[in-house]
Design a protein around this motif. Structure first.
Motif, PDB file in Angstrom:
ATOM      1  N   GLY A  27     126.588  35.457 -28.503  1.00  0.00           N
ATOM      2  CA  GLY A  27     126.423  36.911 -28.459  1.00  0.00           C
ATOM      3  C   GLY A  27     127.639  37.601 -27.875  1.00  0.00           C
ATOM      4  N   VAL A  28     128.218  37.037 -26.815  1.00  0.00           N
ATOM      5  CA  VAL A  28     129.432  37.616 -26.227  1.00  0.00           C
ATOM      6  C   VAL A  28     130.584  37.561 -27.220  1.00  0.00           C
ATOM      7  CG1 VAL A  28     131.075  37.426 -24.342  1.00  0.00           C
ATOM      8  CG2 VAL A  28     128.647  36.966 -23.933  1.00  0.00           C
ATOM      9  N   GLU A  33     134.196  40.231 -31.169  1.00  0.00           N
ATOM     10  CA  GLU A  33     134.691  40.290 -32.542  1.00  0.00           C
ATOM     11  C   GLU A  33     134.373  41.629 -33.196  1.00  0.00           C
ATOM     12  OE1 GLU A  33     132.974  36.948 -34.471  1.00  0.00           O
ATOM     13  OE2 GLU A  33     134.429  35.505 -33.662  1.00  0.00           O
ATOM     14  N   LEU A  34     133.203  42.205 -32.879  1.00  0.00           N
ATOM     15  CA  LEU A  34     132.875  43.519 -33.408  1.00  0.00           C
ATOM     16  C   LEU A  34     133.840  44.584 -32.884  1.00  0.00           C
ATOM     17  CD1 LEU A  34     131.013  45.384 -35.005  1.00  0.00           C
ATOM     18  CD2 LEU A  34     129.567  45.557 -32.967  1.00  0.00           C
ATOM     19  N   ALA A  35     134.173  44.482 -31.604  1.00  0.00           N
ATOM     20  CA  ALA A  35     135.138  45.425 -31.046  1.00  0.00           C
ATOM     21  C   ALA A  35     136.498  45.295 -31.720  1.00  0.00           C
ATOM     22  CB  ALA A  35     135.269  45.208 -29.539  1.00  0.00           C
ATOM     23  N   TYR A 102     129.830  46.898 -23.365  1.00  0.00           N
ATOM     24  CA  TYR A 102     128.626  46.077 -23.542  1.00  0.00           C
ATOM     25  C   TYR A 102     128.968  44.591 -23.496  1.00  0.00           C
ATOM     26  CZ  TYR A 102     124.987  43.563 -26.022  1.00  0.00           C
ATOM     27  OH  TYR A 102     124.027  42.634 -26.379  1.00  0.00           O
ATOM     28  N   ALA A 103     130.097  44.188 -24.061  1.00  0.00           N
ATOM     29  CA  ALA A 103     130.491  42.780 -24.036  1.00  0.00           C
ATOM     30  C   ALA A 103     130.682  42.292 -22.596  1.00  0.00           C
ATOM     31  CB  ALA A 103     131.767  42.585 -24.840  1.00  0.00           C
ATOM     32  N   ASP A 104     131.275  43.121 -21.753  1.00  0.00           N
ATOM     33  CA  ASP A 104     131.434  42.739 -20.348  1.00  0.00           C
ATOM     34  C   ASP A 104     130.075  42.609 -19.654  1.00  0.00           C
ATOM     35  OD1 ASP A 104     134.150  42.810 -20.773  1.00  0.00           O
ATOM     36  OD2 ASP A 104     134.375  44.881 -20.032  1.00  0.00           O
ATOM     37  N   THR A 206     117.451  41.891 -26.974  1.00  0.00           N
ATOM     38  CA  THR A 206     118.226  43.001 -26.392  1.00  0.00           C
ATOM     39  C   THR A 206     119.636  43.049 -26.981  1.00  0.00           C
ATOM     40  OG1 THR A 206     116.991  42.740 -24.323  1.00  0.00           O
ATOM     41  CG2 THR A 206     119.045  44.011 -24.241  1.00  0.00           C
ATOM     42  N   HIS A 207     120.234  41.895 -27.132  1.00  0.00           N
ATOM     43  CA  HIS A 207     121.575  41.826 -27.708  1.00  0.00           C
ATOM     44  C   HIS A 207     121.587  42.359 -29.134  1.00  0.00           C
ATOM     45  CE1 HIS A 207     125.417  40.300 -29.046  1.00  0.00           C
ATOM     46  NE2 HIS A 207     124.812  39.524 -29.949  1.00  0.00           N
ATOM     47  N   LEU A 208     120.616  41.947 -29.917  1.00  0.00           N
ATOM     48  CA  LEU A 208     120.563  42.394 -31.304  1.00  0.00           C
ATOM     49  C   LEU A 208     120.292  43.902 -31.406  1.00  0.00           C
ATOM     50  CD1 LEU A 208     118.610  39.447 -32.979  1.00  0.00           C
ATOM     51  CD2 LEU A 208     121.058  39.945 -33.101  1.00  0.00           C
TER      52      LEU A 208
END
Length: 468
Positions: A27-28, A33-35, A102-104, A206-208
């Motif tokens: 998930g991280v 990768e999305l960023a 959010y990644a952090d 929550t991640h999704l």
């Protein structure tokens, strides 16, 4: 259908915990990768903004000709598209900040889950280890049992049977102890694994949800930008349809037209006819009277004061500010000829009369030059033949006076000609004619005035010098 991790992550090898834990770490990676993807997308939009701005600047350089309105539409569409791409780049940049934040936070959350599930990890390792040991103990017990049965069939000695039977019982006891231990570890593992599955599932849900929210925001940005770009394209298409050839030509002539009047018609006219008209007009409308002075000679005779009259005529004709003026002989006051206002109904008649007057003045100039040469020749012949005869004395005849028509007609013609020129110049200034026409007219006027002035003086001199 509701998915529950508790039902799907068991198995003989008990690897469900590892699968869920590694999935949580993915998930991280996915958020980072999305960023990165959004960052690249923002760079593309920013590059589009720069390129479209460059195209709009190139289109702004073409502002001449009938195609100029089309260039304006192209420039406007390019500028609008550039602004839209810049706005999209800014919105995506803001989204990148949210995803990175959010990644952090997700990374910190994963660390907390790992610490909380450390006991579950120990239980998982324990059950995996005891399962392997239990299988070995079971195999050992089975092997000892087979050996004992074989010795019994072979009628082995009692001592060997006893030794084998002791080993078999020991294997059975070890196996039984491992089974009891496995049962305890399995119950603990089942409890903690159930809790871990639910926790991992909550983390994933929550991640999704957060990732899906980011995607929805990105999709909204794309859709909004697409709609705005489409609207720009629709507006540009409508402008292209509205800008017909007729409308483009109309806009061009409205902004660049130079006038509505065509040049007047020029017709040929005889020089002598124009000169006769000028002379008759000057005789009928002339208002300048040149004073005549008479003097009595020393011998009591009345005569013409030729020298005095000639000098006054020379002094009376002066050019002031480009206008021919007449000075009276007594007071030296400047008497200007009154301009009579003439009404003309059409502009073409005025231009026609101006052209005719110009042609007449040129032809009159050539005739006056011929006349001046003839007058000079006559004066030379009169000087060679002797002095003029004296005026007879003792009679009551009036003194010989030069014919006023010879001395006044050219002057009056020049005055009429000068008045006409002034009127034409005023009318041309009122109509805002071109500077080139005014310049040429003024030059011709000055040339004609100088010729007429010189001609008037010469004619007067000739008339005075000739006998009465």
């Amino acid at each position: 259908m509701t998915v529950d991790f508790v039902d799907y992550f068991w198995g003989e090898k008990n690897n469900g915990f590892d699968v869920l834990y590694h999935n949580m770490k993915h998930g991280v990676i996915a958020s980072k990768e999305l960023a990165e993807f959004l960052r690249e997308r923002s760079a593309i939009e920013e590059n589009n903004y720069k390129l479209l701005s460059k195209v709009a600047k190139q289109a702004s350089n073409s502002t001449q000709g009938t195609f100029a309105p089309v260039w304006a539409a192209l420039r406007g569409a390019a500028e609008k598209l550039a602004v839209l791409h810049l706005q999209m780049a800014q919105r995506v940049t803001e989204l990148i900040k949210d995803v990175s934040k959010y990644a952090d936070e997700l990374h910190k959350k994963h660390k907390a889950v790992k610490e909380e599930e450390s006991s579950t990890l120990e239980v998982v390792q324990s059950i995996q280890s005891i399962t392997v040991t239990l299988h070995k103990a079971k195999d050992m017990c089975l092997q000892k049992g087979l050996e004992l049965e074989k010795l019994k069939k072979d009628n082995a000695s009692q001592r060997e049977l006893e030794k084998t039977e002791i080993k078999f019982k020991k294997a059975q006891d070890d196996y039984k102890a491992l089974v009891d231990k496995y049962t305890i570890i399995r119950n603990d593992f089942e409890t903690k694994m159930t809790q871990a599955c639910r926790r991992f599932q909550d983390v994933e849900e929550t991640h999704l949800k957060h990732m899906k929210e980011f995607l929805n925001i990105y999709a909204d940005v794309l859709q909004s930008n697409h709609e705005q770009v489409g609207q720009v394209h629709i507006d540009f298409k409508r402008q292209c349809v509205d800008m017909t050839v007729e409308k483009l030509l109309e806009q061009f002539v409205q902004g660049k037209y130079t006038g509505f009047e065509k040049p007047g018609v020029i017709e040929y006219e005889e020089v002598m006819t124009s000169l006769a008209e000028m002379t008759s007009h000057s005789q009928s409308e002339g208002s300048v009277e040149i004073p005549k002075e008479t003097s009595k000679g020393t011998n009591g005779e009345t005569g013409v004061a030729g020298n005095s009259h000639s000098s006054k005529r020379d002094q009376g004709l002066k050019r002031v500010g480009g206008t021919l003026r007449v000075l009276d002989g007594e007071g030296g006051r400047v008497v200007l000829e009154k301009d009579r206002e003439k009404e003309r109904q059409k502009e073409k008649d005025r231009e026609l009369s101006h052209v005719q007057a110009t042609k007449a003045s040129r032809r009159t100039t050539s005739l006056l030059n011929l006349f001046m040469s003839n007058s000079q020749e006559k004066q030379r012949q009169a000087g060679s033949s002797g002095s003029a005869p004296a005026t007879p004395q003792g009679n009551n005849l009036p003194p010989a006076v030069p014919s006023p028509s010879i001395s006044r007609n050219p002057l009056r013609g020049s005055k009429w000609f000068l008045r006409s020129r002034r009127e034409k110049r005023k009318e041309k200034k009122a109509k805002k004619k071109k500077d080139l026409i005014e310049t040429s007219s003024n030059k011709e006027e000055k040339s004609d005035l100088s010729v007429y002035a010189c001609t008037a003086d010469l004619v007067h001199i000739e008339s005075v010098s000739q006998p009465a």
